[in-house]
Write a protein that holds these residues in place. Structure first.
Motif, PDB file in Angstrom:
ATOM      1  N   ARG A   1       0.856  -1.179   0.000  1.00 54.68           N
ATOM      2  CA  ARG A   1       0.000   0.000   0.000  1.00 54.68           C
ATOM      3  C   ARG A   1       0.890   1.226   0.000  1.00 54.68           C
ATOM      4  O   ARG A   1       1.735   1.405   0.879  1.00 54.68           O
ATOM      5  CB  ARG A   1      -0.899   0.036   1.232  1.00 54.68           C
ATOM      6  N   VAL A   2       0.699   2.100  -0.997  1.00 53.30           N
ATOM      7  CA  VAL A   2       1.514   3.304  -1.109  1.00 53.30           C
ATOM      8  C   VAL A   2       0.748   4.361  -1.891  1.00 53.30           C
ATOM      9  O   VAL A   2       0.043   4.054  -2.849  1.00 53.30           O
ATOM     10  CB  VAL A   2       2.865   2.984  -1.813  1.00 53.30           C
ATOM     11  N   ARG A   3       0.831   5.582  -1.424  1.00 54.25           N
ATOM     12  CA  ARG A   3       0.207   6.736  -2.084  1.00 54.25           C
ATOM     13  C   ARG A   3      -1.282   6.504  -2.383  1.00 54.25           C
ATOM     14  O   ARG A   3      -1.776   6.815  -3.467  1.00 54.25           O
ATOM     15  CB  ARG A   3       0.947   7.079  -3.375  1.00 54.25           C
ATOM     16  N   GLY A   4      -1.992   5.952  -1.425  1.00 55.87           N
ATOM     17  CA  GLY A   4      -3.428   5.781  -1.579  1.00 55.87           C
ATOM     18  C   GLY A   4      -3.852   4.625  -2.458  1.00 55.87           C
ATOM     19  O   GLY A   4      -5.041   4.473  -2.748  1.00 55.87           O
ATOM     20  N   SER A   5      -2.914   3.786  -2.884  1.00 50.12           N
ATOM     21  CA  SER A   5      -3.238   2.660  -3.766  1.00 50.12           C
ATOM     22  C   SER A   5      -2.756   1.344  -3.153  1.00 50.12           C
ATOM     23  O   SER A   5      -1.803   1.320  -2.380  1.00 50.12           O
ATOM     24  CB  SER A   5      -2.602   2.853  -5.149  1.00 50.12           C
ATOM     25  N   ILE A   6      -3.422   0.267  -3.546  1.00 52.51           N
ATOM     26  CA  ILE A   6      -3.043  -1.081  -3.128  1.00 52.51           C
ATOM     27  C   ILE A   6      -2.564  -1.863  -4.339  1.00 52.51           C
ATOM     28  O   ILE A   6      -3.200  -1.843  -5.402  1.00 52.51           O
ATOM     29  CB  ILE A   6      -4.221  -1.809  -2.464  1.00 52.51           C
ATOM     30  N   PHE A   7      -1.436  -2.549  -4.186  1.00 51.69           N
ATOM     31  CA  PHE A   7      -0.881  -3.380  -5.242  1.00 51.69           C
ATOM     32  C   PHE A   7      -0.751  -4.812  -4.716  1.00 51.69           C
ATOM     33  O   PHE A   7      -0.199  -5.040  -3.635  1.00 51.69           O
ATOM     34  CB  PHE A   7       0.489  -2.864  -5.683  1.00 51.69           C
TER      35      PHE A   7
END
Length: 377
Positions: A83-89
């Motif tokens: 999770r980084v910069r408001g996104s999930i990968f």
């Protein structure tokens, strides 16, 4: 002289990059060891977790997550969720072993592994980078050598079904909760020594095993079809083992006719795997299906007239006689897991008129297909 060395996050990341660019990167064990060492240096907590194959597990961060925190979960050295910069990968991992089997909670940072498999065991490493840096490792192992991927069950109305809670170690788990269609069904709280059931629809037919936390539903009815869920919480609140079962209660009845002297094949209509095997039984009284005995007890009656197909599990009886009328039952043992599925066939053979070659009395042969599950899940 005693020296104290402080390794910063930047230094560790740089060290990892150097190793990954070198030939050492080809050695997966070295990378895994390096990552674990970095966790230990920075005060990571390591917790051992045991889970049954086929169950899901959720690892809890147990910390307040800030909006700008970076969350990384790794299996060994492989990145599986971020999770980084408001996104999930989400990442599939080598050979796609985590495809559609990983969930990351954006708010809490909790990681869920869906239906744990043998390739899912190992160390899961959490790293949270932000205002407060956190590292933690969950070392996952499995209990038992069996495989259980059954999540959809079909049973006949009036029969029983057992659903397995999958508690791996009672010393480390305090609260086990069962739910049915989003309503509370049963609960065991080992701290307070409270065992309770909640749903009135299950009155006098819900059995809760206080030791295994498995539930057995007796005399099941069609209105009890639906989704059953179990959650097992560790006593430290670090992880949860959970699973869902979809139970279908059927009252389906099928009939078929056969004449004396013909051949009859009983099909189980369930895919048979390499490790599965079938056990057939017979009871001469169709009104007493509980009197079924192994076909071996009737070897003289069926001498040279039985043919069993080990690939599809079907049973063929050649040159049937009126004495072959009764109840036939097959028990399907699925792999090494202590679970079986039963099917019953109630068969009536119509006699022929020896003089005219036609059947007497116009009786028909009824085959009642009963889906009876006797699972220990």
């Amino acid at each position: 002289m005693l020296g104290v060395f402080v390794v910063t996050d930047e230094a560790l990341n740089t060290l990892l990059i150097v190793f990954m660019k070198s030939n050492t990167y080809n050695n997966m064990k070295t990378i895994s060891l390096l990552f674990i060492i970095s966790l230990l240096i920075n005060g990571a907590v390591i917790e051992s977790v045991s889970v049954n194959i086929g169950f899901s597990i959720t690892f809890h961060t147990n910390t307040v997550i800030q909006s700008d925190d970076v969350i990384e979960w790794r299996h060994g050295y492989e990145l599986v969720a971020k999770r980084v910069r408001g996104s999930i990968f989400l990442f599939s991992g080598s050979e796609g072993r985590f495809t559609d089997r990983v969930k990351l909670n954006y708010e809490t940072g909790d990681l869920t592994i869906i239906e744990v498999r043998s390739e899912s065991i190992g160390d899961y490493n959490l790293q949270i980078t932000g205002e407060k840096n956190t590292r933690q490792t969950f070392s996952v192992s499995t209990r038992g050598g069996y495989t259980d991927h059954v999540t959809s069950l079909t049973v006949m109305e009036g029969d029983s079904v057992r659903l397995k809670a999958g508690v791996p170690d009672f010393e480390n788990y305090d609260v086990i909760r069962w739910r049915f269609e989003n309503s509370s069904l049963a609960e065991i709280n080992r701290k307070t020594e409270i065992i309770s059931t909640h749903d009135e629809r299950f009155r006098d037919r819900l059995e809760l095993d206080r030791w295994s936390a498995d539930i057995t539903i007796t005399n099941i009815t069609t209105d009890l079809s639906g989704l059953y869920e179990v959650k097992v919480d560790s006593n430290r609140g670090t992880h949860t083992i959970h699973r869902s079962y979809t139970v279908t209660v059927s009252d389906e009845v099928k009939s078929v006719s056969v004449m004396e002297g013909d051949s009859l094949t009983l099909h189980i209509d369930i895919p048979i795997q390499r490790d599965d095997h079938t056990d057939w039984g017979f009871g001469p009284d169709e009104l007493k299906p509980d009197s079924i005995q192994s076909l071996y007890r009737y070897s003289e009656r069926f001498r040279d007239r039985l043919q069993k197909d080990n690939e599809i599990g079907s049973l063929t009886i050649t040159n049937v006689t009126t004495e072959d009328s009764g109840v036939y039952q097959v028990r399907i043992i699925m792999g090494n897991f202590p679970q079986s599925i039963k099917k019953r066939f109630i068969v009536t053979v119509t006699a022929r008129d020896r003089s005219s070659g036609v059947s007497l009395g116009g009786s028909c042969v009824g085959v009642l297909l009963v889906l009876v599950s006797s699972q220990v899940l």
